[in-house]
Motif scaffolding. Structure first.
Motif, PDB file in Angstrom:
ATOM      1  N   LEU A 115       0.839  -1.208   0.000  1.00 28.08           N
ATOM      2  CA  LEU A 115       0.000   0.000   0.000  1.00 28.08           C
ATOM      3  C   LEU A 115       0.869   1.250   0.000  1.00 28.08           C
ATOM      4  O   LEU A 115       0.557   2.231  -0.690  1.00 28.08           O
ATOM      5  N   GLY A 116       1.956   1.208   0.740  1.00 29.42           N
ATOM      6  CA  GLY A 116       2.866   2.355   0.800  1.00 29.42           C
ATOM      7  C   GLY A 116       3.471   2.653  -0.562  1.00 29.42           C
ATOM      8  O   GLY A 116       3.524   3.813  -1.002  1.00 29.42           O
ATOM      9  N   VAL A 117       3.899   1.603  -1.240  1.00 32.49           N
ATOM     10  CA  VAL A 117       4.514   1.805  -2.559  1.00 32.49           C
ATOM     11  C   VAL A 117       3.476   2.352  -3.542  1.00 32.49           C
ATOM     12  O   VAL A 117       3.753   3.293  -4.292  1.00 32.49           O
ATOM     13  N   VAL A 118       2.278   1.777  -3.521  1.00 32.48           N
ATOM     14  CA  VAL A 118       1.218   2.247  -4.435  1.00 32.48           C
ATOM     15  C   VAL A 118       0.910   3.726  -4.160  1.00 32.48           C
ATOM     16  O   VAL A 118       0.782   4.535  -5.086  1.00 32.48           O
ATOM     17  N   TYR A 119       0.838   4.060  -2.892  1.00 35.80           N
ATOM     18  CA  TYR A 119       0.551   5.451  -2.493  1.00 35.80           C
ATOM     19  C   TYR A 119       1.640   6.397  -3.027  1.00 35.80           C
ATOM     20  O   TYR A 119       1.341   7.442  -3.617  1.00 35.80           O
ATOM     21  N   LEU A 120       2.896   6.005  -2.845  1.00 36.66           N
ATOM     22  CA  LEU A 120       3.987   6.876  -3.281  1.00 36.66           C
ATOM     23  C   LEU A 120       4.066   6.958  -4.812  1.00 36.66           C
ATOM     24  O   LEU A 120       4.305   8.032  -5.361  1.00 36.66           O
ATOM     25  N   VAL A 121       3.846   5.828  -5.480  1.00 37.26           N
ATOM     26  CA  VAL A 121       3.899   5.837  -6.949  1.00 37.26           C
ATOM     27  C   VAL A 121       2.784   6.728  -7.507  1.00 37.26           C
ATOM     28  O   VAL A 121       2.998   7.519  -8.430  1.00 37.26           O
ATOM     29  N   MET A 122       1.603   6.624  -6.913  1.00 38.47           N
ATOM     30  CA  MET A 122       0.488   7.472  -7.374  1.00 38.47           C
ATOM     31  C   MET A 122       0.834   8.948  -7.197  1.00 38.47           C
ATOM     32  O   MET A 122       0.631   9.768  -8.089  1.00 38.47           O
ATOM     33  N   ALA A 123       1.351   9.261  -6.020  1.00 37.06           N
ATOM     34  CA  ALA A 123       1.658  10.673  -5.751  1.00 37.06           C
ATOM     35  C   ALA A 123       2.761  11.175  -6.671  1.00 37.06           C
ATOM     36  O   ALA A 123       2.762  12.339  -7.081  1.00 37.06           O
ATOM     37  N   ALA A 124       3.687  10.281  -7.006  1.00 35.88           N
ATOM     38  CA  ALA A 124       4.810  10.703  -7.849  1.00 35.88           C
ATOM     39  C   ALA A 124       4.410  10.803  -9.315  1.00 35.88           C
ATOM     40  O   ALA A 124       4.853  11.708 -10.022  1.00 35.88           O
ATOM     41  N   ALA A 125       3.572   9.880  -9.767  1.00 39.39           N
ATOM     42  CA  ALA A 125       3.302   9.806 -11.208  1.00 39.39           C
ATOM     43  C   ALA A 125       2.011  10.494 -11.629  1.00 39.39           C
ATOM     44  O   ALA A 125       1.954  11.073 -12.714  1.00 39.39           O
ATOM     45  N   ALA A 126       0.988  10.422 -10.816  1.00 36.97           N
ATOM     46  CA  ALA A 126      -0.301  10.986 -11.232  1.00 36.97           C
ATOM     47  C   ALA A 126      -0.294  12.496 -11.035  1.00 36.97           C
ATOM     48  O   ALA A 126       0.091  12.982  -9.968  1.00 36.97           O
ATOM     49  N   THR A 127      -0.728  13.194 -12.062  1.00 39.52           N
ATOM     50  CA  THR A 127      -0.679  14.658 -12.020  1.00 39.52           C
ATOM     51  C   THR A 127      -1.562  15.231 -10.925  1.00 39.52           C
ATOM     52  O   THR A 127      -1.207  16.225 -10.302  1.00 39.52           O
ATOM     53  N   ASN A 128      -2.694  14.593 -10.708  1.00 34.71           N
ATOM     54  CA  ASN A 128      -3.652  15.174  -9.772  1.00 34.71           C
ATOM     55  C   ASN A 128      -3.776  14.404  -8.463  1.00 34.71           C
ATOM     56  O   ASN A 128      -4.811  14.452  -7.806  1.00 34.71           O
ATOM     57  N   VAL A 129      -2.723  13.659  -8.117  1.00 32.66           N
ATOM     58  CA  VAL A 129      -2.685  13.003  -6.801  1.00 32.66           C
ATOM     59  C   VAL A 129      -1.532  13.621  -6.013  1.00 32.66           C
ATOM     60  O   VAL A 129      -0.415  13.726  -6.497  1.00 32.66           O
ATOM     61  N   THR A 130      -1.840  14.037  -4.797  1.00 30.86           N
ATOM     62  CA  THR A 130      -0.800  14.609  -3.945  1.00 30.86           C
ATOM     63  C   THR A 130      -0.687  13.775  -2.676  1.00 30.86           C
ATOM     64  O   THR A 130      -1.638  13.097  -2.280  1.00 30.86           O
ATOM     65  N   LEU A 131       0.468  13.849  -2.047  1.00 33.62           N
ATOM     66  CA  LEU A 131       0.667  13.105  -0.800  1.00 33.62           C
ATOM     67  C   LEU A 131      -0.359  13.547   0.238  1.00 33.62           C
ATOM     68  O   LEU A 131      -0.973  12.731   0.922  1.00 33.62           O
ATOM     69  N   ALA A 132      -0.532  14.868   0.323  1.00 32.67           N
ATOM     70  CA  ALA A 132      -1.466  15.388   1.329  1.00 32.67           C
ATOM     71  C   ALA A 132      -2.908  15.038   0.972  1.00 32.67           C
ATOM     72  O   ALA A 132      -3.693  14.628   1.839  1.00 32.67           O
ATOM     73  N   GLY A 133      -3.235  15.176  -0.312  1.00 31.01           N
ATOM     74  CA  GLY A 133      -4.608  14.953  -0.739  1.00 31.01           C
ATOM     75  C   GLY A 133      -5.069  13.516  -0.602  1.00 31.01           C
ATOM     76  O   GLY A 133      -6.244  13.242  -0.360  1.00 31.01           O
ATOM     77  N   SER A 134      -4.140  12.569  -0.769  1.00 35.20           N
ATOM     78  CA  SER A 134      -4.531  11.160  -0.703  1.00 35.20           C
ATOM     79  C   SER A 134      -4.114  10.515   0.617  1.00 35.20           C
ATOM     80  O   SER A 134      -4.263   9.308   0.785  1.00 35.20           O
ATOM     81  N   TRP A 135      -3.569  11.313   1.536  1.00 39.05           N
ATOM     82  CA  TRP A 135      -3.111  10.781   2.817  1.00 39.05           C
ATOM     83  C   TRP A 135      -4.250  10.118   3.590  1.00 39.05           C
ATOM     84  O   TRP A 135      -4.106   9.028   4.142  1.00 39.05           O
ATOM     85  N   HIS A 136      -5.384  10.795   3.601  1.00 38.93           N
ATOM     86  CA  HIS A 136      -6.525  10.262   4.346  1.00 38.93           C
ATOM     87  C   HIS A 136      -6.934   8.893   3.785  1.00 38.93           C
ATOM     88  O   HIS A 136      -7.198   7.957   4.552  1.00 38.93           O
ATOM     89  N   SER A 137      -6.967   8.794   2.462  1.00 36.63           N
ATOM     90  CA  SER A 137      -7.324   7.516   1.822  1.00 36.63           C
ATOM     91  C   SER A 137      -6.320   6.449   2.206  1.00 36.63           C
ATOM     92  O   SER A 137      -6.693   5.300   2.512  1.00 36.63           O
ATOM     93  N   PHE A 138      -5.042   6.814   2.172  1.00 33.82           N
ATOM     94  CA  PHE A 138      -3.991   5.847   2.501  1.00 33.82           C
ATOM     95  C   PHE A 138      -4.144   5.349   3.933  1.00 33.82           C
ATOM     96  O   PHE A 138      -4.090   4.140   4.201  1.00 33.82           O
ATOM     97  N   VAL A 139      -4.357   6.281   4.842  1.00 34.95           N
ATOM     98  CA  VAL A 139      -4.477   5.909   6.259  1.00 34.95           C
ATOM     99  C   VAL A 139      -5.695   5.009   6.459  1.00 34.95           C
ATOM    100  O   VAL A 139      -5.633   3.993   7.162  1.00 34.95           O
ATOM    101  N   GLU A 140      -6.784   5.362   5.796  1.00 33.58           N
ATOM    102  CA  GLU A 140      -8.009   4.585   5.947  1.00 33.58           C
ATOM    103  C   GLU A 140      -7.833   3.155   5.424  1.00 33.58           C
ATOM    104  O   GLU A 140      -8.188   2.176   6.086  1.00 33.58           O
ATOM    105  N   VAL A 141      -7.246   3.050   4.230  1.00 36.59           N
ATOM    106  CA  VAL A 141      -7.069   1.718   3.633  1.00 36.59           C
ATOM    107  C   VAL A 141      -6.023   0.933   4.425  1.00 36.59           C
ATOM    108  O   VAL A 141      -6.218  -0.257   4.711  1.00 36.59           O
TER     109      VAL A 141
END
Lengths: 564, 267
Positions: free
Chosen positions: B134-160
């Motif tokens: 999950l950590g790797v997927v989260y970081l890859v998304m934040a790094a590669a996806a234009t509209n995904v940010t670490l802060a913006g998807s943090w809540h989703s990451f923590v929840e999942v």
């Protein structure tokens, strides 16, 4: 050898290096759709074409753009799903060109334009996906009312699909290239170009010059051959409706359109926005075109009356408006003579009878050198205001008074900050508010908007003096004949409205973003005309919408059929 | 047994298995590797990644959670068996075990150390692989996806990830049970390949009789919930009895390993 046995990871490293090398090679090599040069597949005598290069790359640039990022903040899931739908619609892995090859005659002898679509796919899988979704008649060829014919042309098979009572089409495929047209003759011409029997558009000198003048090579490119278009119109097959054709021919030459050598259009992403450029090559202009071209640059003085928070403003030079009007009237008169319709002189007389105003003498004759239209606010308070430079303020005012008197409309006046604001009562509670501000005529359907122009004139803060306009207009090279500015304060709502489907997935109101303004300008140059616009996304979102809705629908239909 | 001997025994086990363990840890992220290959080779997959936004990051993480969990309770258990079969049998086969018998250490202590180190390694690997994936997927998304940010998807990451810890508990317990069984075969059979066959057969039998239960406990309830997609609240809901039962089986298998080892005839 023994040493290698003791170091098995060396084999692993070698294998990994091979995999990395293979992947790098496959990624570094551009696909067919990435470097298409589709003009190679079109005949040299094609009238014009528009191509979209590597649609997937364009869609990626849309995602990266400033506007889409802002739009995604407001429409997170919807924007992602929209792009994914476009991705899986099966049409992104290609470059496309739509061309007008010429005009033939149909069975009834009527002119029949020959259009062609050439699609270069990245691979066979992409081509099959396209065929499966777009050429749906192919799958239904056995159904009632649809006739399918196959014709061998050289080593290529041309398929003609003829639905009963509808226009059919023909297509052929060679490798990963698909040729589609409304006539099989056009497909044969395209195949002849491919086989080297006919010269390609690439060898057309007019095209080569137009291509060289266009700055961008990716995104969209359009080309129109003026000489071919003129020849096409001049040599259009005669038919029962020959009067109409002759009248159009007259109109075409009278407007000076026949003096255009070529038109080139490019649309490409630069700095996260779309820059669209039109280059009209017409060094020796005739008719109305020559009069319009001789308009002096717009002084942009009226923009000093536009409030700085205006949503949009268009400002153009109209110094030659009376001459242009005269030419158009004369031309319309000639066309009317041939078609036997009402002459423009009669129409003008009718206008005078109805309004009591001589349009040419009293209104156009009093106009100054500049025209400006602006939208001052968005949403429910939206309203426009027109600002006209006038040469003779009294004559212009008198013409309006005559109009009100002739129409028996109530008039009134009021003072606002020392300026007289006039009101002419209109129908259904509407009316016209106008005033003369600094020698310019200002009119709107809302009095408050006229007052805002007066406020602007009495203050030092106008659109022209604003930093946003200064930054936007810095992109204009030379002295333009017209400029267009849009603050884009409402852009996301308009984009949402444009993309909105029946699912109501995108927000179409209540969104605001600080996007860079849209700016467009047009300049007359010795070699012709040049128009350039800088917009957030240009026409790309609509292009993707068309693909998503059309191809996505085909996909759904396909599933539905499969389920049945 | 002195403290020094304890440390020496632990060090010996760690040193002998650390590279194997690292390879095992990497192998447990095979789904990530496959996803990486797909992203590298398929333009349309890269496009999808690029088009992601914070709002759909949770859905991607949920899919990653379910896929990794599914991998762990299927192919992952076979990987685990391969790891565990070399615990004791290999040392008997190459006779290095007899070196330990020369030391002042009891037989049961040797088995205990081997079991404990192996169990900690495997369960840690299995349990943490969910969170690391999950950590790797989260970081890859934040790094590669234009509209995904670490802060913006943090809540989703923590929840999942926090819901994923339930799956980590389940997979850890299942892994411990499978490890214990394979460890027993490793003690039982000196030839590693016989232990592998025995482990594979027992795994197949386990899937035949309890495979459906494994999927129900970890994944199925989340994916066949009334709502479309994945319902995190139903993912890996902890049930004490099956967990306790599997822990008891693991303990029984360990004791059986001690019993077999104590009575094993070694030459």
């Amino acid at each position: 050898m023994e040493r290698l046995k003791r170091r098995p990871y060396l084999f692993g490293l070698l294998a990994a290096a091979l995999v990395v090398g293979f992947v790098a090679l496959s990624l570094a090599h551009p696909s067919k759709a990435q470097s298409p040069r589709l003009e190679r597949y079109l005949p040299a005598d094609a009238v014009g074409f528009v191509e979209v290069n590597d649609l997937r790359a364009q869609a990626l640039k849309v995602i990266e753009s400033e506007a889409w990022r802002e739009f995604t903040k407001e429409n997170q899931a919807a924007s992602t799903l929209f792009m994914m739908a476009a991705n899986h619609a099966g049409a992104l892995d290609a470059s496309y060109a739509v061309a007008l090859l010429g005009v033939g005659a149909n069975a009834d002898g009527h002119p029949d334009p020959q259009f062609a679509l050439v699609a270069e796919f990245n691979g066979a899988a992409a081509r099959r996906t396209f065929e499966g979704r777009v050429l749906r008649f192919v799958g239904k060829a056995e159904e009632k009312g649809v006739t399918r014919k196959t014709e061998q042309y050289g080593d290529v098979e041309i398929n003609s699909i003829l639905p009963e009572g509808k226009r059919g089409f023909a297509y052929a495929q060679v490798g990963d290239t698909l040729y589609l047209s409304n006539t099989s003759e056009a497909v044969k011409r395209l195949l002849d170009v491919r086989a080297g029997k006919l010269p390609s558009l690439e060898t057309n000198q007019t095209f080569a010059q137009a291509r060289a003048l266009s700055k961008a090579v990716d995104g969209m490119f359009g080309f129109l051959d003026g000489a071919r278009l003129t020849a096409l119109i001049d040599n259009a097959p005669a038919s029962a409706d020959s009067k109409g054709v002759a009248a159009f021919r007259e109109f075409f030459h009278g407007t000076g359109a026949s003096s255009v050598q070529s038109v080139a259009f490019t649309s490409a992403f630069e700095d996260g926005r779309v820059v669209e450029r039109f280059v009209v090559t017409a060094p020796q202009r005739d008719g109305v075109l020559a009069t319009v071209a001789s308009n002096p640059p717009t002084p942009q003085a009226l923009l000093s009356l536009v409030p700085e928070d205006a949503v949009a403003a268009f400002d153009a030079s109209i110094a030659n408006a009376p001459q242009t009007f005269d030419q158009m009237i004369s031309l319309a008169g000639q066309v009317a003579e041939q078609t036997g319709k009402k002459s423009p002189a009669d129409a003008l007389a009718e206008f005078t009878d109805k309004t009591g105003v001589d349009l040419r003498g009293e209104l156009l004759g009093s106009l100054g050198p500049e025209f400006c239209a602006a939208q001052l606010s968005s949403g429910e308070d939206a309203g426009g205001v027109i600002i006209l430079g006038v040469k003779d303020e009294a004559a212009f005012a008198q013409a309006l008074a005559k109009f009100a008197a002739h129409k028996q409309r109530a008039t009134s006046e009021r003072e606002y900050k020392g300026v007289t604001v006039h009101h002419i009562e209109g129908e259904k509670g509407r009316g016209l508010e106008y005033a003369f501000v600094g020698g310019s005529f200002v009119a709107s359907s809302k009095g408050t908007l006229v007052e805002r122009v007066i406020d602007t004139a009495q203050s030092s803060r106008s659109l022209k003096s604003s930093a946003a306009y200064a930054a936007a207009s810095a992109q204009a090279a030379g002295q333009p004949q017209f400029v267009y500015y849009n603050s884009n304060v409402d852009y996301l709502n308009r984009l949402g409205h444009a993309l909105k489907s029946s699912d109501d997935t995108f927000k179409a109101d209540g969104q605001s973003a600080s996007l860079r303004p849209t700016f467009a300008f047009g300049i007359t140059r010795p070699e012709g005309f040049y128009v350039e616009s800088h917009t957030p996304l240009g026409t790309f979102p609509r292009l993707l919408t068309a693909i998503t809705s059309k191809f996505g629908a085909e996909k759904d239909n396909g599933k539905g059929n499969g389920a049945e | 047994m002195t403290r020094g001997m304890l440390k020496a025994m632990l060090w010996k086990e760690w040193r002998e298995t650390r590279w194997k363990w690292l390879a095992f840890a990497l192998a447990f992220h095979i789904p990530l590797g496959i996803a990486g290959l797909v992203l590298t080779l398929r333009e349309s997959a890269r496009f999808d990644l690029y088009a992601l936004s914070d709002a759909v990051a949770a859905q991607v993480l949920e899919v990653a959670l379910v896929l990794q969990s599914g991998f762990l309770i299927t192919a992952g258990l076979f990987l685990l068996a391969f790891f565990a079969v070399g615990s004791v049998g290999a040392e008997l086969d190459n006779r290095s075990m007899f070196f330990l018998f020369e030391r002042p250490v009891k037989r049961w202590q040797i088995v205990l150390f081997k079991y404990a180190v192996g169990a900690v390694q495997t369960t840690a690997c299995v349990g943490l692989s969910i969170l690391s994936t999950l950590g790797v997927v989260y970081l890859v998304m934040a790094a590669a996806a234009t509209n995904v940010t670490l802060a913006g998807s943090w809540h989703s990451f923590v929840e999942v990830a926090s819901n994923g810890t339930r799956g980590a508990v389940w997979t850890t317990v299942i892994a411990l049970m499978v490890y214990s069984a394979t460890f027993l075969f490793s003690v039982w059979f000196e030839k590693w390949w016989i232990a592998v066959i025995a482990g594979a057969i027992s795994l197949v039998l386990m899937f035949y009789y309890f495979g459906g239960d494994l999927f129900d406990w970890v994944i199925n309830r989340a994916t066949v919930a009334p709502r479309a997609g994945i319902t995190l609240e139903f993912y890996g809901r902890l049930e004490p009895w099956p967990i306790l039962f599997m822990l008891l089986i693991s303990t029984g298998l360990y004791l059986a390993s001690q019993y077999v080892f104590a009575r094993k005839e070694m030459k």
